[in-house]
Design a protein around this motif. Structure first.
Motif, short mmCIF file in Angstrom:
data_model
loop_
_atom_site.label_atom_id
_atom_site.label_comp_id
_atom_site.label_asym_id
_atom_site.label_seq_id
_atom_site.Cartn_x
_atom_site.Cartn_y
_atom_site.Cartn_z
N MET A 168 44.20 45.69 40.59
CA MET A 168 45.74 45.62 39.90
C MET A 168 46.26 44.07 40.64
O MET A 168 47.16 43.78 40.05
N ALA A 217 41.55 45.30 44.17
CA ALA A 217 41.90 47.60 43.36
C ALA A 217 43.25 47.67 44.13
O ALA A 217 43.22 47.41 45.41
N GLU A 218 43.46 48.83 43.63
CA GLU A 218 44.54 49.67 44.75
C GLU A 218 44.16 50.63 45.74
O GLU A 218 42.42 50.58 45.85
N ASP A 239 50.36 48.14 43.95
CA ASP A 239 49.98 48.50 42.19
C ASP A 239 50.15 47.09 41.53
O ASP A 239 49.99 46.26 42.29
N ALA A 240 50.12 47.21 40.24
CA ALA A 240 49.98 45.62 39.55
C ALA A 240 50.63 44.69 40.27
O ALA A 240 52.38 45.18 39.99
#
Length: 331
Positions: free
Chosen positions: A265, A294-295, A316-317
């Motif tokens: 992300m 990553a998340e 999140d991203a």
């Protein structure tokens, strides 16, 4: 003149018709007393294991003589031609009044038969393999094409696997198949090949590159040989959904768990939004990621204004959350 010639031809034809019964009677009279007037058969279909006189000659009045065996029959489905010299010897040996008119006379003998096709042989082999523990989804590969068992027409149309040798590690087998299933075998066949155990595994239906997230619509099922699977092969579609490949994965390739990772992300050196949350307020600032995340991963983020380095949780991203207690004053 033409009328005279026509009249003579009609008289000759009439004489021939009137004399035909007489000629037959004379031929019969020339045969030795008590013997038959025989004719040679052009061809004959043999149903027994032996060739009998009735298969060679027509006109044998005595049924016992007609049933006399004179030779072994051809193999089921095969045919042979027997020539004038052999036929004359048979007739002489059995006292039959027959002589060949030329050395070209012969009889074609064909053995009647029926076949058990390869599909039924394969079905019997699957049953025998199941008895040895291979009872799943199997793909049989035979070394010899066009399997069949050819039986005499009077034999029962059934079969059994009399003997089966199996190498479990390679799937190689050797089977001895006989027919009919009970009683004295009339036909046999040795069959060799491989029994390949198959299983269904999830694979991608398109090429997926790193950074892309695998969705349910990207997955299909494929039947593969069980011995191709390793301990890292993904066999559960649920474990693929929502993941991202570490390297490009082509369609129809087996997917390994080591090929997958939680989707990134936050990418190293990209700008992210830092959120600082307390019970009473929420602050945001811009930062630069110092590592991929990553998340749910905890990554290091540098505040672009203060150059302060904090640890944030990827939500999140492009967004991380920083708790007040995690703020550090690294410069």
């Amino acid at each position: 003149m033409r009328k005279t010639t026509t009249s003579l031809a009609l008289l000759a034809l009439l004489a021939a018709v009137l004399l035909l019964p007489q000629a037959r009677a004379e031929a019969a009279a020339q045969a030795p007393a008590g013997q038959d007037l025989l004719t040679l058969r052009a061809s004959s279909v043999v149903e027994d294991d032996v060739v009998r006189l009735r298969d060679l000659f027509d006109g044998i009045a005595d049924p016992a003589v007609a049933e006399t065996p004179v030779a072994k029959a051809p193999q089921p489905g095969a045919s042979i031609d027997v020539g004038a010299r052999w036929l004359a010897a048979v007739a002489k040996a059995h006292g039959l009044p027959w002589q060949p008119r030329s050395r070209y006379e012969r009889v074609n003998l064909r053995r009647d038969s029926h076949d058990i096709p390869g599909e039924e042989i394969e079905a019997a082999l699957r049953t025998a393999l199941a008895d040895q523990g291979l009872d799943g989804d199997l793909r049989l590969s035979f070394d010899q094409p066009g399997l069949r068992l050819r039986l005499p027409s009077r034999a029962e149309r059934s079969l059994r696997v009399a003997r089966l040798t199996l190498d479990p590690s390679s799937g190689r087998f050797l089977a001895h198949v006989v027919a009919p299933a009970s009683g004295e075998p009339k036909a046999s066949l040795s069959v060799t090949g491989r029994a390949l155990e198959m299983t269904e595994v999830p694979v991608l239906n398109r090429r997926v590159n790193p950074g892309e997230v695998i969705r349910a619509r990207d997955i299909e099922w494929m039947s593969v040989q069980a011995n191709r699977l390793t301990r890292t092969t993904v066999v559960d579609a649920a474990s693929m959904i929502g993941m991202s490949p570490r390297r490009p994965v082509r369609a129809q390739d087996l997917v390994r768990s080591t090929d997958l990772q939680t989707p990134v992300m936050v990418t190293k050196n990209t700008l992210v939004t830092i959120r600082l949350q307390t019970e009473r307020m929420q602050l945001t600032a811009q930062g630069r990621a110092l590592e991929d995340g990553a998340e749910g991963d905890v990554v290091r983020i540098m505040n672009t204004k203060s150059n302060t380095i904090v640890n944030g949780v990827v939500v999140d991203a492009g967004s991380v959350i920083v708790a007040p207690a995690t703020v550090t004053a690294q410069r």
